[in-house]
Design an enzyme around this catalytic site. Structure first.
Site, mmCIF file in Angstrom:
data_model
loop_
_atom_site.group_PDB
_atom_site.id
_atom_site.type_symbol
_atom_site.label_atom_id
_atom_site.label_comp_id
_atom_site.label_asym_id
_atom_site.label_seq_id
_atom_site.Cartn_x
_atom_site.Cartn_y
_atom_site.Cartn_z
ATOM 1 N N SER A 193 -7.319 -31.917 -32.192
ATOM 2 C CA SER A 193 -7.005 -32.393 -30.846
ATOM 3 C C SER A 193 -8.221 -32.732 -30.004
ATOM 4 O O SER A 193 -8.107 -33.502 -29.053
ATOM 5 C CB SER A 193 -6.141 -31.361 -30.122
ATOM 6 O OG SER A 193 -6.748 -30.087 -30.157
ATOM 7 N N HIS A 221 -0.589 -33.524 -32.886
ATOM 8 C CA HIS A 221 -1.073 -34.849 -32.484
ATOM 9 C C HIS A 221 -0.783 -35.921 -33.532
ATOM 10 O O HIS A 221 -1.141 -37.087 -33.340
ATOM 11 C CB HIS A 221 -2.570 -34.806 -32.184
ATOM 12 C CG HIS A 221 -2.877 -34.219 -30.849
ATOM 13 N ND1 HIS A 221 -2.771 -34.939 -29.678
ATOM 14 C CD2 HIS A 221 -3.265 -32.978 -30.487
ATOM 15 C CE1 HIS A 221 -3.096 -34.172 -28.656
ATOM 16 N NE2 HIS A 221 -3.402 -32.970 -29.118
ATOM 17 N N LYS A 252 4.321 -34.106 -27.048
ATOM 18 C CA LYS A 252 3.289 -35.151 -26.936
ATOM 19 C C LYS A 252 3.937 -36.521 -27.129
ATOM 20 O O LYS A 252 4.613 -36.986 -26.226
ATOM 21 C CB LYS A 252 2.156 -34.822 -27.894
ATOM 22 C CG LYS A 252 1.391 -33.600 -27.357
ATOM 23 C CD LYS A 252 0.367 -33.019 -28.265
ATOM 24 C CE LYS A 252 -0.292 -31.851 -27.521
ATOM 25 N NZ LYS A 252 -0.830 -30.835 -28.401
HETATM 26 C C1 LIG Z 1 -0.798 -29.368 -28.094
HETATM 27 C C2 LIG Z 1 -0.964 -28.670 -29.390
HETATM 28 C C3 LIG Z 1 -0.119 -27.623 -29.743
HETATM 29 C C4 LIG Z 1 0.884 -27.060 -28.794
HETATM 30 O O1 LIG Z 1 1.961 -27.896 -28.589
HETATM 31 P P1 LIG Z 1 2.859 -27.744 -27.257
HETATM 32 O O2 LIG Z 1 4.141 -28.353 -27.643
HETATM 33 O O3 LIG Z 1 2.134 -28.464 -26.174
HETATM 34 O O4 LIG Z 1 2.952 -26.283 -26.993
HETATM 35 C C5 LIG Z 1 -0.260 -27.066 -31.004
HETATM 36 N N1 LIG Z 1 -1.197 -27.516 -31.869
HETATM 37 C C6 LIG Z 1 -2.035 -28.525 -31.556
HETATM 38 C C7 LIG Z 1 -3.034 -28.990 -32.546
HETATM 39 C C8 LIG Z 1 -1.953 -29.124 -30.303
HETATM 40 O O5 LIG Z 1 -2.795 -30.105 -29.978
#
Ligand SMILES: *Cc1c(COP(=O)(O)O)cnc(C)c1O
Length: 409
Positions: A193, A221, A252
Site C-alpha cells: 500500500s 489494493h 477501496k
Molecule cells: C487498507 C488495507 C487494509 C484494510 O482494509 P479496510 O477495509 O480499510 O479495513 C488491509 N490490508 C491492506 C494492505 C490495506 O491497504
C-alpha cells in the site's frame, strides 16, 4: 446544561500528560497533522477544508464511492430492510443480503466460499489470529499491512519476517522450519500500500506448496485493480487453486466498507466459529451489503473503468518520472500500480511539501514514520479512473512547480 459548563478541564488532569508530551514531540519534529475534512463527496476534484483540490489521495480507484447504481442500491436496501442488522452474525444478525453478497464474491473469485467482515482490517486480523496458535509459524513480508502484523501477534504464533518480496529468503526460512511440527503460514500483500509494487504471489504460492505451508494473500489494493475485471493478484498471476486464503477489501475500489476472506467451505465455516470480529462485532447494515453487490455487478459489466484506471496510471507515472522525481525503484521498490509514491526522505520536508501542494490546489498525503521506515517519507499519490486528462496535467503542473519552489526538484 451546556457542554462547556459540564466539561472537565482535561488539560489539568495529569493522567494523560504523557500523551500531550508525545504530541508536543510530533509538533517539534514537524510531523504532527490535523485531519483534513472533506466537505462534499469523494471525487477526482472535491473540497477539503473549504478548498477545491484535485484529489490524489483517495482509494476510490474506480469512482464507485458515489456511482449512481450503488447509491440506488443502498437507498433501496435501507427502505426495505432498515439501517442496522441488530446483532452479530452468529446470534441473529445474518441477513439474507449478507449471504447474497458472500455468494456473489465467491462466484466472482471462483472459490468455494466467502465470509465478509466489517473491514479489511478485521478480516486479516480475525483470520490470522484464529487459524494459528502458539506452536505455529507465520512467515511474513517485511512490508505487510499492520492488520496482518496485529493478527500474527494476537495468534501468539512465532513470527518470521522475510525481506521485501524476497522469495529466496522466504524459502530459507521455510527450510529452517522444515522439521518443526507447527503449521506454517506464508503471507504477502498482493499490492503493497505504501510503495505500489506487486507481491510475488505466484512464486510464493509455489513455495508454500513445496513446503506444505498455508498460502495467504491480502488483496486490499488489488481488489478491483489487478486481474480480469479486478479479480485480484491470484488471477493476475494465474495462481488459481494455489492460494488457500484470499483476503480482499470492500472499502477501496469497491467503494463502500468491509473485508472478505475467500477459500474452501471448511475454512469459511471455521472462521464462522472462531474469528473473533465475526463472533463479537455486529454485521454490516443491509445498505452496505447491497452497495457491494451492485459494485461487483459494475466490475463485471463496466471493465472500461479498469482500463481507464490503468491508462491514467501509466500516463501519470510516465510524466512524473520524466520530470525527474524519485518515484521508487532506487531506495524503495518500484511502483507497478495506481499507487505512486514521490520519495522525499525527511519527514518534516515531506509534510511541508504536502501542505504546499494543498495550498496550490492538490490533495496528496504526506506519509512518514511509523507508516513507512524512518528516512523514507513520501508523498503518496493514487490515480483513479475518473481523473480527466486536463485534471492530471494540472496535477502534474502543481507538483512540478511546487517542488521547484521548495527545492525538491
Ligand atoms: C487498507 C488495507 C487494509 C484494510 O482494509 P479496510 O477495509 O480499510 O479495513 C488491509 N490490508 C491492506 C494492505 C490495506 O491497504
Amino acid at each position: 446544561m451546556s457542554l462547556a459548563m459540564n466539561s472537565t478541564p482535561y488539560a489539568l488532569r495529569p493522567q494523560l500528560a504523557h500523551l500531550t508530551a508525545a504530541l508536543d514531540d510530533l509538533r517539534a519534529r514537524g510531523t504532527h497533522f490535523r485531519l483534513r475534512i472533506l466537505d462534499d463527496q469523494q471525487g477526482p476534484v472535491c473540497h477539503y477544508d473549504g478548498r477545491e483540490v484535485i484529489n490524489l489521495a483517495s482509494n476510490n480507484y474506480l469512482g464507485l464511492c458515489n456511482h449512481p447504481k450503488l447509491r440506488e442500491a443502498a437507498i433501496a436496501a435501507t427502505q426495505k430492510y432498515g439501517v442496522g442488522s441488530g446483532a452479530v452474525r452468529t446470534i441473529a444478525g445474518t441477513m439474507r443480503i449478507h449471504m447474497e453478497l458472500e455468494e456473489k464474491i465467491a462466484a466472482f473469485k471462483n472459490v468455494e466460499a466467502c465470509v465478509v467482515f466489517q473491514s479489511g482490517f478485521a478480516a486479516n486480523a480475525g483470520t490470522v489470529s484464529s487459524i494459528l496458535g502458539k506452536e505455529d509459524f507465520i512467515l511474513s513480508d517485511e512490508l505487510n499491512h499492520a492488520s496482518i502484523i496485529d493478527g500474527a501477534r494476537l495468534s501468539k504464533a512465532k513470527i518470521r519476517v522475510f525481506r521485501h518480496k524476497d522469495v529466496a529468503h522466504a524459502e530459507e526460512l521455510l527450510k529452517e522450519l522444515q522439521h518443526e511440527p507447527g503449521h506454517k503460514l506464508l503471507i504477502t500483500d498482493g499490492v503493497f500500500s505504501m510503495d505500489g509494487d506487486i507481491g510475488p504471489v505466484g512464486a510464493l504460492a509455489d513455495l508454500a506448496e513445496k513446503y506444505g505451508a498455508i498460502m495467504m494473500v491480502d488483496d486490499a489494493h488489488a481488489s478491483g485493480v489487478l486481474g480480469r475485471n479486478g479479480r485480484g493478484s491470484v488471477d493476475h498471476f494465474g495462481a488459481h487453486g494455489k492460494v488457500d486464503i484470499q483476503v480482499g477489501t470492500l472499502s477501496k475500489a469497491i467503494g463502500a466498507l468491509g473485508g472478505y476472506v475467500c477459500g474452501s467451505r471448511d475454512l469459511i465455516d471455521y472462521l464462522y466459529h472462531r474469528a473473533r470480529p465475526f463472533l463479537f462485532s455486529t454485521s454490516h447494515p443491509p445498505s452496505v451489503a447491497a452497495t457491494c453487490i451492485a459494485a461487483f455487478d459494475i466490475l463485471e459489466n463496466e471493465p472500461e473503468r479498469i482500463a481507464r484506471l490503468w491508462a491514467n496510471t501509466n500516463y501519470f507515472k510516465q510524466q512524473l518520472g520524466d520530470s525527474g522525481f524519485d518515484i521508487g525503484g532506487h531506495s524503495t521498490p518500484a511502483s507497478e500500480t495506481p499507487i505512486t509514491p514521490i520519495l522525499i526522505g525527511d519527514g518534516r520536508r515531506t509534510m511541508d511539501f504536502s501542505r504546499a501542494l494543498f495550498d496550490q490546489g492538490l490533495m496528496a498525503t504526506g506519509i512518514g514514520f511509523p507508516t513507512v521506515p524512518e528516512g523514507k517519507a513520501r508523498i503518496r499519490t493514487i490515480m483513479t479512473s475518473e481523473h480527466t486528462r486536463p485534471q492530471i496535467d494540472r496535477a502534474l503542473e502543481i507538483i512540478t512547480s511546487t517542488a521547484r519552489a521548495s527545492g525538491i526538484l
